[in-house]
Design a protein around this motif. Sequence first.
Motif, short mmCIF file in Angstrom:
data_model
loop_
_atom_site.label_atom_id
_atom_site.label_comp_id
_atom_site.label_asym_id
_atom_site.label_seq_id
_atom_site.Cartn_x
_atom_site.Cartn_y
_atom_site.Cartn_z
N VAL A 143 -26.30 -32.15 8.32
CA VAL A 143 -25.94 -32.07 9.73
C VAL A 143 -25.25 -30.73 9.96
O VAL A 143 -24.28 -30.42 9.27
CB VAL A 143 -24.99 -33.23 10.12
N PRO A 144 -25.75 -29.91 10.88
CA PRO A 144 -25.18 -28.57 11.00
C PRO A 144 -23.74 -28.57 11.50
O PRO A 144 -23.35 -29.42 12.30
CB PRO A 144 -26.09 -27.86 12.01
N VAL A 171 -32.47 -38.42 9.91
CA VAL A 171 -31.48 -39.47 10.11
C VAL A 171 -30.75 -39.18 11.42
O VAL A 171 -30.29 -38.05 11.62
CB VAL A 171 -30.47 -39.52 8.94
N ARG A 213 -21.94 -34.29 16.56
CA ARG A 213 -23.38 -34.48 16.73
C ARG A 213 -23.81 -34.35 18.18
O ARG A 213 -24.99 -34.34 18.47
CB ARG A 213 -23.74 -35.87 16.18
N TYR A 232 -27.12 -34.55 3.22
CA TYR A 232 -27.91 -34.52 4.44
C TYR A 232 -27.24 -33.54 5.39
O TYR A 232 -26.11 -33.75 5.82
CB TYR A 232 -28.01 -35.92 5.08
N ALA A 265 -27.81 -39.94 12.46
CA ALA A 265 -26.48 -39.40 12.11
C ALA A 265 -25.52 -39.30 13.29
O ALA A 265 -24.82 -38.30 13.44
CB ALA A 265 -26.62 -38.05 11.40
N GLU A 325 -32.27 -30.28 8.27
CA GLU A 325 -32.18 -31.69 7.90
C GLU A 325 -33.47 -32.25 7.31
O GLU A 325 -34.57 -31.94 7.76
CB GLU A 325 -31.82 -32.53 9.13
N SER A 332 -22.35 -43.61 3.81
CA SER A 332 -23.46 -43.71 2.86
C SER A 332 -24.35 -44.90 3.19
O SER A 332 -25.58 -44.82 3.12
CB SER A 332 -22.93 -43.85 1.43
N ASN A 345 -16.74 -34.84 4.49
CA ASN A 345 -17.53 -33.78 5.12
C ASN A 345 -17.32 -33.66 6.61
O ASN A 345 -17.48 -32.58 7.18
CB ASN A 345 -19.04 -34.01 4.89
N THR A 391 -25.58 -38.88 1.47
CA THR A 391 -24.23 -38.64 1.99
C THR A 391 -24.29 -37.43 2.92
O THR A 391 -25.28 -36.70 2.93
CB THR A 391 -23.21 -38.31 0.88
N LEU A 392 -23.22 -37.21 3.66
CA LEU A 392 -23.19 -36.03 4.53
C LEU A 392 -22.98 -34.74 3.73
O LEU A 392 -23.04 -33.64 4.29
CB LEU A 392 -22.10 -36.18 5.60
N ALA A 393 -22.77 -34.86 2.41
CA ALA A 393 -22.75 -33.66 1.58
C ALA A 393 -24.18 -33.22 1.25
O ALA A 393 -24.42 -32.06 0.93
CB ALA A 393 -21.98 -33.93 0.29
N ASP A 409 -17.65 -40.79 4.09
CA ASP A 409 -16.96 -41.19 2.87
C ASP A 409 -17.01 -40.08 1.82
O ASP A 409 -16.83 -40.31 0.64
CB ASP A 409 -17.56 -42.48 2.32
N THR A 410 -17.29 -38.86 2.29
CA THR A 410 -17.36 -37.73 1.36
C THR A 410 -16.53 -36.54 1.85
O THR A 410 -16.73 -35.42 1.40
CB THR A 410 -18.83 -37.27 1.16
#
Lengths: 822, 174
Positions: free
Chosen positions: A720-721, A206, B135, A718, A208, A700, A293, B44, A714-716, B41-42
């Motif tokens: 992403v470092p 993704v 990113r 997926y 992202a 990822e 999401s 993170n 979600t980013l929880a 939305d989490t």
Amino acid sequence: MTATAQPSANELGRSRKRKEDARLISGRTRWTDNISLPGMVHLAVLRSPVAHATIGSIEVEAAKQAPGVAAVFTGRDFADEQGSLPCAWPISSDMVAPQAPSLAVDRVNFAGEAVAVVAARSAAEAHDALELIEVDFDDLPVVLDMEAALADGADLVHPEQGTNRNALWVFDSAEVGTGGDVEDAIRDASDNGVVVRRRFRQQRLVPAFMEPRSVVMDPTGEQLTLWSATQVPHILRVMIAMTLGVPEHKVRVIAPDVGGGFGGKLQVTPEEIITFLVAQRLGKPAKWTESRSESLVSGHHGRDQIQDITICASRDGTVTGLKVELMADMGAYLRLVSPGIPILGAFMYNAIYKIPAYHFACTNVFTTKTPTDAYRGAGRPEATFAIERIMDELAVELGMEPLELRERNWIKHEEFPFTTVSTLTYDSGNYEAATARAKELFGYDGLRAEQRRRREAGDPVQLGIGISTFTEMCGLAPSRVLGSLSYAAGGWEHASIRMLPTGKVEVVTGSSPHGQGHETAWSQIVSDQLGVGFDDVEVLHGDTQSSHKGMDSYGSRSLTVGGIAVVKAAEKVVDKARKVAAHMLEASEDDLEYDRGRFTVRGTDKGTTVADVALAVFAAHDLPDGVEASLDSDATFDPENFSFPHGTHLCATEVDTETGHVTIRSYVCVDDVGTVVNPLIVEGQIHGGLAQGIAQALFEEAVYDEAGTLITGTLADYLVPSAVDLPNFVTDRTETPSTTNPLGVKGVGEAGTIASTPAVVNAVIDSVRHLGVRDVEMPCSPQTVWRAINAAQGRAKSVSEGYTDTAAGGGLGSVDASGGAR
Amino acid sequence: MTRIAVTVDGVKYADEVEPRMLLVHYLREQVGKTGTVVGCDTSNCGACTVHLDGRSVKSCSILAVQADGSEVTTIEGLAREGQLHPVQQAFHDNHALQCGFCTPGMIMQSIDLLGDNPDPDDAAVREGLEGNLCRCTGYQNIVKAVRDAADMMSSGAGPAAERVSPSSVAGGGR
């Protein structure tokens, strides 16, 4: 005369701090989601929870009655006007291209597809109303596995098309005449040399970008104005006109501050079309902003290929042939350039090597997953991964040092320009120099010695070294080449320069930045060209009203195409100014010398500047006959060739053999991106590129369950470092100027991502190869690595018990074979 | 609706808010502080990080009503009399941002971590920023910027013109 500062030194090559930063560090930003217009409604999109289903009834009355709701629309409401989302890259004449509605009408083909839209006074009310919409989905079989999708009798994503195959694209060096027949080479090597076969898997990723996508459409003016968090405002404008039949001159598109893209915002999205249509229907401004999401499930994904690679060589390590057979997952629909992404890799599998026979075949496949499209590198990371991974495997088969194997086969610096087996002409490069510098910075020989010691000592934490000597084609441009690949548009870029009476300069660029630093870099270029101060240049972009013509930013094209267009426009300004300067100085044009903004009469101390000429032209009291009262100039630049950055990346990993945990101990890269405009920006691009390539190697993956639901939504989930997941990078450069543009520049945006993934994976495998591991599938998570070690240990045991591995040229590789694991 | 009184970047506000409204939406939509952004939305990504009574919080993870009676500092309230906060300056000086979307949260979190540890090493900076995603930069220049800011903020360091007294630096005087 004017308050314009004269620059004191060359701007090109200076680490100028960025002009863009002032607003970004202080919160004075103009993200699309910040825009609020009088009477604006907020949109929320209902998305399919299922991957494949026919849509029965949709009950929207309750939602329409909810507080604050202005309207609810479904695909059936827009069926006659929404058209089909554009695919601009029909890679073959018989390509299968199903209709791609923005709002699904009769069927959904991936989980996350837009089904209905609510317009309400507030975003919260719009989202509340989504809960009240009842959709009757009648499930269809999901299509998730590419090989199964291609089998006879497979369930079909688009039954009306009769197949899940989108297209087959083939290149063969024997057919084209650039090399021999790869089957001959493989046959010959089977008898007299070495053949290595591997299957690699490019997991789905993704993009992202940090700024979620957002669209605002204002239909209340004479022009319909669309703000979008897009990389491609110009392409979006044309495509909206073509898709919806809206007159192009009635559409204005603005990309304000855009928070990253990485290819993920190189798209014409369903939500842009939906927002446009809703605003038009209601006659009110409308805004849609996605949640994270939503972004993960509905924004396009990247990569997702299965790569079957065969390489053959003579016993001395000379590569004699390369065969590449790919399956590439398009997902459920073709988006803007989906089918062409894997084809961009076709020219890069031969990489920096002299390979005499080459065959490439790519089968694009539909599945019931989120569509794929461009993600940083787009086709070239996949190619670089495959060739650099299999060079390591070949080295093992031959018992050769992997760097020596590469050197034996790469193009030597004195052999440029070099035309490759895949028809590209590399203009310049020096692989020896970059590699020598990288080895030195890395302490290559010392690390190899440490690796031997730790292997002999049976250290539970093992050291490995990974190599990636890469090149890439970038600066997506030559219109002629894009035409030969059936791409629907050209690859030129436009720039214009406006000389203001006070000596200040406005530069209008058709490339559309979203973090790269164009305002800074373009100012540096113009400062040198016209002899004006860095701060006296204003760069305008991203609004089709001020920047009427452009092809936008992607494929590391901004500098090599857009930046050169700026140079060409500046040259025209100077040409116009020369006539007036000669008149002002009462000299012949032929007697004028020009250097960085100043005209002087040869052999005298008489002179004037472009800025002074600009004021004289503004007054226009005394211009030579036939000269118009303007220095303003436009240029549209279309390069002859791509640019070919290259470099050597070396990675040292430590793998805990008891837990499978991978730590990057050292990462060194020496890149050659030609002449550098701003070293600070270049280094930043490399750092960010490395982070994304390393993320593919270690962290990822977009994972789907058996029902076709994205479970990393979600980013929880997926990964992403974060800062703790990444090492400090040691970066350096060699500088071999490109010979195909006047600045000698090459692209840099994708280099780090393209190069780093195989360096890391090669290092991980090198750490545990002595334990019998021959492959580790990406992402190399602790569990994956641990399983690979344990599977290999189990296999080693069975070998000692009499089992013989028959795959002499290497196993089938990672997906199904015993050496790999997931 | 619930009535709250909040001071944001030094200005007092009294507002009616929905009980479910997140602080970040209150800041963006009701107070107009669009410099603070929403990235996920989490909770993170940390893009929405602000200071609540001097400590960093992810403003997407608390409700506006929880800020009642409190003082909120956003990225827009850091500069003093036209002078950037040392952490803002360091982000600029060290090219610690590209697209800039994570930057407000990254800067607010960096100030908080320097409040806890005025002289962090690289590892401590990375740990302290673990809850903020970027990113674009690969984090290296962000780490450099935070350490540079630490030098600028340390007593006696740097030219006087670049120094802001600890009491006027949010998060600096704890």
